[in-house]
Design an enzyme around this catalytic site. Structure first.
Site, PDB file in Angstrom:
ATOM      1  N   TYR A 128       0.782  -1.239   0.000  1.00  0.00           N
ATOM      2  CA  TYR A 128       0.000   0.000   0.000  1.00  0.00           C
ATOM      3  C   TYR A 128       0.811   1.285   0.000  1.00  0.00           C
ATOM      4  O   TYR A 128       0.244   2.350  -0.181  1.00  0.00           O
ATOM      5  CB  TYR A 128      -0.971   0.015   1.182  1.00  0.00           C
ATOM      6  CG  TYR A 128      -2.114  -0.926   0.946  1.00  0.00           C
ATOM      7  CD1 TYR A 128      -3.219  -0.517   0.219  1.00  0.00           C
ATOM      8  CD2 TYR A 128      -2.064  -2.234   1.398  1.00  0.00           C
ATOM      9  CE1 TYR A 128      -4.257  -1.385  -0.043  1.00  0.00           C
ATOM     10  CE2 TYR A 128      -3.095  -3.114   1.149  1.00  0.00           C
ATOM     11  CZ  TYR A 128      -4.191  -2.683   0.425  1.00  0.00           C
ATOM     12  OH  TYR A 128      -5.211  -3.547   0.156  1.00  0.00           O
TER      13      TYR A 128
ATOM     14  N   GLY B 278       2.814   4.020  -1.650  1.00  0.00           N
ATOM     15  CA  GLY B 278       2.865   4.423  -3.048  1.00  0.00           C
ATOM     16  C   GLY B 278       1.451   4.622  -3.556  1.00  0.00           C
ATOM     17  O   GLY B 278       0.541   4.900  -2.791  1.00  0.00           O
TER      18      GLY B 278
ATOM     19  N   GLY C 132      -2.105   3.561  -4.758  1.00  0.00           N
ATOM     20  CA  GLY C 132      -3.060   2.451  -4.718  1.00  0.00           C
ATOM     21  C   GLY C 132      -2.588   1.303  -3.853  1.00  0.00           C
ATOM     22  O   GLY C 132      -1.773   1.473  -2.965  1.00  0.00           O
TER      23      GLY C 132
ATOM     24  N   HIS D 121      -4.094   5.348   5.248  1.00  0.00           N
ATOM     25  CA  HIS D 121      -4.082   6.671   4.630  1.00  0.00           C
ATOM     26  C   HIS D 121      -4.386   6.653   3.143  1.00  0.00           C
ATOM     27  O   HIS D 121      -4.488   7.708   2.536  1.00  0.00           O
ATOM     28  CB  HIS D 121      -2.751   7.367   4.904  1.00  0.00           C
ATOM     29  CG  HIS D 121      -2.632   7.775   6.333  1.00  0.00           C
ATOM     30  ND1 HIS D 121      -2.015   6.994   7.270  1.00  0.00           N
ATOM     31  CD2 HIS D 121      -3.097   8.851   6.992  1.00  0.00           C
ATOM     32  CE1 HIS D 121      -2.099   7.586   8.444  1.00  0.00           C
ATOM     33  NE2 HIS D 121      -2.748   8.706   8.310  1.00  0.00           N
TER      34      HIS D 121
END
Length: 48
Positions: free
Chosen positions: A27, A29, A31, A47
């Site tokens: 997760y 980066g 998408g 986030h």
């Protein structure tokens, strides 16, 4: 968002190493899919 993540890393590490997290885990980066791999990846998941 990435700006907040960079600020957090700066406070903890004392330098900007956020680029090392762009392709970290599932997760961090842009998408993401699957289950987060560890606590850092879970933070990115929350986030996203």
């Amino acid at each position: 968002n990435l700006v907040q993540f960079k600020t957090l890393i700066m406070k903890i590490a004392g330098r900007s190493v956020v680029y090392k997290y762009f392709y970290y885990g599932c997760y961090c980066g842009w998408g993401g899919i699957g289950q987060p791999r560890d606590a850092t990846d879970r933070c990115c998941f929350v986030h996203d």
